[in-house]
Design a protein around this motif. Structure first.
Motif, PDB file in Angstrom:
ATOM      1  N   ARG A  79      18.929   9.158 -12.759  1.00  0.00           N
ATOM      2  CA  ARG A  79      19.249   7.821 -12.269  1.00  0.00           C
ATOM      3  C   ARG A  79      20.761   7.687 -12.142  1.00  0.00           C
ATOM      4  NH1 ARG A  79      16.265   3.129 -11.894  1.00  0.00           N
ATOM      5  NH2 ARG A  79      17.461   1.275 -12.394  1.00  0.00           N
ATOM      6  N   ILE A  80      21.258   7.937 -10.944  1.00  0.00           N
ATOM      7  CA  ILE A  80      22.694   7.766 -10.682  1.00  0.00           C
ATOM      8  C   ILE A  80      22.909   6.286 -10.352  1.00  0.00           C
ATOM      9  CG2 ILE A  80      24.604   8.429  -9.132  1.00  0.00           C
ATOM     10  CD1 ILE A  80      23.662  10.760 -10.889  1.00  0.00           C
ATOM     11  N   MET A  81      23.913   5.698 -10.982  1.00  0.00           N
ATOM     12  CA  MET A  81      24.087   4.256 -10.847  1.00  0.00           C
ATOM     13  C   MET A  81      25.137   3.910  -9.779  1.00  0.00           C
ATOM     14  SD  MET A  81      21.812   3.779 -13.027  1.00  0.00           S
ATOM     15  CE  MET A  81      21.660   2.046 -13.371  1.00  0.00           C
ATOM     16  N   GLU A 133      14.144   9.418 -11.196  1.00  0.00           N
ATOM     17  CA  GLU A 133      13.403   8.590 -12.161  1.00  0.00           C
ATOM     18  C   GLU A 133      12.606   7.455 -11.487  1.00  0.00           C
ATOM     19  OE1 GLU A 133      13.408   8.688 -15.592  1.00  0.00           O
ATOM     20  OE2 GLU A 133      12.379   6.752 -15.785  1.00  0.00           O
ATOM     21  N   ASP A 134      13.173   6.871 -10.417  1.00  0.00           N
ATOM     22  CA  ASP A 134      12.536   5.692  -9.809  1.00  0.00           C
ATOM     23  C   ASP A 134      11.169   6.006  -9.172  1.00  0.00           C
ATOM     24  OD1 ASP A 134      13.493   7.117  -7.658  1.00  0.00           O
ATOM     25  OD2 ASP A 134      14.527   5.441  -6.704  1.00  0.00           O
ATOM     26  N   GLN A 135      10.859   7.286  -8.996  1.00  0.00           N
ATOM     27  CA  GLN A 135       9.558   7.637  -8.387  1.00  0.00           C
ATOM     28  C   GLN A 135       8.503   7.998  -9.425  1.00  0.00           C
ATOM     29  OE1 GLN A 135       8.905   7.153  -5.160  1.00  0.00           O
ATOM     30  NE2 GLN A 135      10.987   6.352  -5.098  1.00  0.00           N
ATOM     31  N   ALA A 188      -1.241  10.214  -0.985  1.00  0.00           N
ATOM     32  CA  ALA A 188      -1.812  11.097   0.043  1.00  0.00           C
ATOM     33  C   ALA A 188      -0.841  12.235   0.358  1.00  0.00           C
ATOM     34  CB  ALA A 188      -2.134  10.292   1.303  1.00  0.00           C
ATOM     35  N   ASP A 189       0.461  11.920   0.470  1.00  0.00           N
ATOM     36  CA  ASP A 189       1.468  12.946   0.760  1.00  0.00           C
ATOM     37  C   ASP A 189       1.372  14.109  -0.224  1.00  0.00           C
ATOM     38  OD1 ASP A 189       2.566  11.093   2.560  1.00  0.00           O
ATOM     39  OD2 ASP A 189       4.128  10.431   1.160  1.00  0.00           O
ATOM     40  N   VAL A 190       1.236  13.746  -1.480  1.00  0.00           N
ATOM     41  CA  VAL A 190       1.286  14.748  -2.547  1.00  0.00           C
ATOM     42  C   VAL A 190      -0.051  15.495  -2.649  1.00  0.00           C
ATOM     43  CG1 VAL A 190       1.544  15.033  -5.056  1.00  0.00           C
ATOM     44  CG2 VAL A 190       2.979  13.375  -3.835  1.00  0.00           C
ATOM     45  N   ALA A 198       0.813  -1.225   0.000  1.00  0.00           N
ATOM     46  CA  ALA A 198       0.000   0.000   0.000  1.00  0.00           C
ATOM     47  C   ALA A 198       0.848   1.277   0.000  1.00  0.00           C
ATOM     48  CB  ALA A 198      -0.926  -0.009   1.218  1.00  0.00           C
ATOM     49  N   TYR A 199       2.137   1.106   0.065  1.00  0.00           N
ATOM     50  CA  TYR A 199       3.086   2.230   0.127  1.00  0.00           C
ATOM     51  C   TYR A 199       2.739   3.367  -0.850  1.00  0.00           C
ATOM     52  CZ  TYR A 199       7.869   4.248  -0.152  1.00  0.00           C
ATOM     53  OH  TYR A 199       8.957   5.082  -0.156  1.00  0.00           O
ATOM     54  N   PRO A 200       2.461   3.052  -2.129  1.00  0.00           N
ATOM     55  CA  PRO A 200       2.207   4.152  -3.074  1.00  0.00           C
ATOM     56  C   PRO A 200       0.917   4.932  -2.780  1.00  0.00           C
ATOM     57  CG  PRO A 200       2.672   2.093  -4.240  1.00  0.00           C
ATOM     58  CD  PRO A 200       2.462   1.735  -2.807  1.00  0.00           C
TER      59      PRO A 200
HETATM   60  P1  TYM Z   1      13.839   7.649  -1.484  1.00  0.00           P
HETATM   61  O1  TYM Z   1      13.978   7.930  -0.041  1.00  0.00           O
HETATM   62  O2  TYM Z   1      14.175   6.287  -1.981  1.00  0.00           O
HETATM   63  O3  TYM Z   1      14.724   8.664  -2.318  1.00  0.00           O
HETATM   64  C1  TYM Z   1      14.633  10.080  -2.159  1.00  0.00           C
HETATM   65  C2  TYM Z   1      14.793  10.753  -3.521  1.00  0.00           C
HETATM   66  O4  TYM Z   1      16.053  10.399  -4.108  1.00  0.00           O
HETATM   67  C3  TYM Z   1      15.842   9.923  -5.437  1.00  0.00           C
HETATM   68  N1  TYM Z   1      16.861   8.888  -5.728  1.00  0.00           N
HETATM   69  C4  TYM Z   1      17.651   8.885  -6.815  1.00  0.00           C
HETATM   70  N2  TYM Z   1      17.745   9.733  -7.859  1.00  0.00           N
HETATM   71  C5  TYM Z   1      18.664   9.449  -8.798  1.00  0.00           C
HETATM   72  N3  TYM Z   1      19.495   8.370  -8.740  1.00  0.00           N
HETATM   73  C6  TYM Z   1      19.438   7.483  -7.715  1.00  0.00           C
HETATM   74  N4  TYM Z   1      20.252   6.441  -7.658  1.00  0.00           N
HETATM   75  C7  TYM Z   1      18.474   7.727  -6.684  1.00  0.00           C
HETATM   76  N5  TYM Z   1      18.131   7.080  -5.537  1.00  0.00           N
HETATM   77  C8  TYM Z   1      17.147   7.791  -4.964  1.00  0.00           C
HETATM   78  C9  TYM Z   1      14.436   9.341  -5.422  1.00  0.00           C
HETATM   79  O5  TYM Z   1      13.890   9.275  -6.718  1.00  0.00           O
HETATM   80  C10 TYM Z   1      13.709  10.317  -4.522  1.00  0.00           C
HETATM   81  O6  TYM Z   1      13.271  11.444  -5.259  1.00  0.00           O
HETATM   82  N6  TYM Z   1       8.924   6.965  -2.014  1.00  0.00           N
HETATM   83  C11 TYM Z   1       9.957   7.991  -1.883  1.00  0.00           C
HETATM   84  C12 TYM Z   1       9.727   8.964  -0.749  1.00  0.00           C
HETATM   85  C13 TYM Z   1       8.396   9.646  -0.788  1.00  0.00           C
HETATM   86  C14 TYM Z   1       7.994  10.677  -1.679  1.00  0.00           C
HETATM   87  C15 TYM Z   1       6.651  11.002  -1.293  1.00  0.00           C
HETATM   88  C16 TYM Z   1       8.594  11.335  -2.733  1.00  0.00           C
HETATM   89  C17 TYM Z   1       7.367   9.385   0.054  1.00  0.00           C
HETATM   90  N7  TYM Z   1       6.322  10.225  -0.252  1.00  0.00           N
HETATM   91  C18 TYM Z   1       5.924  11.986  -1.959  1.00  0.00           C
HETATM   92  C19 TYM Z   1       7.862  12.327  -3.400  1.00  0.00           C
HETATM   93  C20 TYM Z   1       6.544  12.639  -3.024  1.00  0.00           C
HETATM   94  C21 TYM Z   1      11.280   7.289  -1.641  1.00  0.00           C
HETATM   95  O7  TYM Z   1      11.336   6.207  -1.115  1.00  0.00           O
HETATM   96  O8  TYM Z   1      12.369   8.046  -1.969  1.00  0.00           O
END
Ligand code: TYM
Length: 334
Positions: A187-189, A149-151, A135-137, A128-130
């Motif tokens: 997306r930093i690797m 990118e991952d979000q 709700a946050d947004v 249910a995380y997403p």
């Molecule tokens: P989280 O904590 O994994 O990461 C925080 C932010 O860092 C970005 N990020 C990256 N960007 C580029 N390359 C990478 N390797 C990399 N690793 C992480 C993520 O995309 C993010 O922007 N679910 C979210 C937290 C969250 C959130 C929200 C974000 C909760 N509620 C509402 C936006 C709006 C998360 O776990 O991010």
């Protein structure tokens, strides 16, 4: 313009977080005019999907707050808070659970990655995380959400939930948010594997540069970063099929405020023996002041708690009208 974003307070802030998201948060905060507002929060309610002891979780939240301030988030100009202090997030999440579809959540790649093969034993919270993220947004009528990118997929789901809710209840309760994803640093690797993203959950600390790493650790991680034996090409298109080289050039470009073509032109024909020390110098120069500010702040618990408490009061007030509108649209007396 309403800017909102969050980060999970688990582990250290790393270079991927910084270049993918936090640097953009600071930029948007600094460019904000009087009609805009920025909300940045520690997603501690999301962090319960990974088991953590009480003391560690308390420490994580304060440390991440200190790290964000050290990166340039100014609690006087932006609303900085931890999610658990604003119960509206959990309340709206429950209301949106009536709108979100299981099929939509089943498609979330992050759930599939994190749950792995043994889905049956994953927590309901992870699934249910997403919805909590939506709700946050939506609580803040956010228009712009700076993320890596991952979000992206979670933000698309947020829009789908908002559209369905507004349609089902025949009211424009929620604003549709747009993700703001940096082109070059989306997306930093990992430093050890050019096909995996840099992540806090990677068991190898050598795979990432933490914002708390000292100068020697940064230089050592860059020196040991995986590369290939070829010299650097004169243009970025010559990096195709060389994911590790592409990643390091991308990091250099982002830190130097230039682009991959310019970095290739600068180092054309040279090997990593010449490039890596230059990259390490650049990283040390940029990250050392952030680390110094972090170290100065991280043990000042009363200052950090005061920042988060003040932020939560502002966030609660900003969230209230939307939460009330959502209850009312659904015919729930409150
Ligand atoms: P989280 O904590 O994994 O990461 C925080 C932010 O860092 C970005 N990020 C990256 N960007 C580029 N390359 C990478 N390797 C990399 N690793 C992480 C993520 O995309 C993010 O922007 N679910 C979210 C937290 C969250 C959130 C929200 C974000 C909760 N509620 C509402 C936006 C709006 C998360 O776990 O991010």
């Amino acid at each position: 313009m309403r800017v909102l974003s969050g980060i999970q307070p688990t582990g250290n802030l790393h270079l991927g977080n910084y270049l993918g998201a936090i640097r953009n948060w600071v930029k948007m905060q600094d460019e904000m005019d009087s009609t805009s507002q920025c909300f940045f929060f520690l997603a501690d309610m999301h962090s319960i999907t990974v088991h953590e002891g009480r003391e560690q979780r308390l420490a994580n939240v304060r440390e991440m707050a200190a790290a964000l301030v050290a990166c340039g988030i100014d609690p006087d100009r932006s609303v900085l808070f931890n999610q658990a202090r604003v119960p509206a997030h959990a309340e709206l999440c429950w209301l949106l659970n009536g709108t979100a579809r299981i099929g939509w959540l089943n498609r979330m790649t992050q759930f599939k990655d994190k749950a792995g093969k043994n889905r049956e034993s994953a927590s309901v919270g992870l699934f249910a995380y997403p919805v909590l993220q939506a709700a946050d947004v939506l609580l803040y009528q956010a228009t712009h959400v700076p993320v890596g990118e991952d979000q992206k997929q979670h933000l698309e789901l947020t829009r789908d939930i908002a559209i369905k809710f507004n349609t089902d209840f025949e009211r424009e309760v929620f604003t549709l948010p747009d993700p703001i994803i940096p082109k070059e640093t989306a997306r930093i690797m990992s430093l050890r594997d050019g096909s995996a993203k840099m992540s806090k959950s990677d068991p190898s600390d050598q795979s990432r540069i933490n914002l708390t790493d000292d100068n020697d650790a940064i230089a050592q991680k860059v020196r040991k970063a995986k590369t290939d034996p070829e010299p650097l090409p004169s243009e970025a298109k010559g990096l195709e099929g060389r994911p590790e080289a592409l990643n390091l050039i991308g990091i250099y470009a982002a830190m130097a405020g230039t682009n991959a073509d310019a970095v290739c032109a600068q180092f054309a024909g040279q090997g990593f023996g010449a490039f890596k020390p230059a990259l390490a110098d650049l990283l040390v120069g940029a990250l050392a002041p952030i680390r110094d500010r972090y170290v100065a702040l991280k043990d000042d618990h009363s200052a950090l708690d005061a920042i988060l408490e003040k932020g939560a009061a502002k966030a609660s007030a900003a969230a209230e009208p939307t939460l009330r509108a959502a209850y009312d649209a659904m015919g729930l007396m409150r």
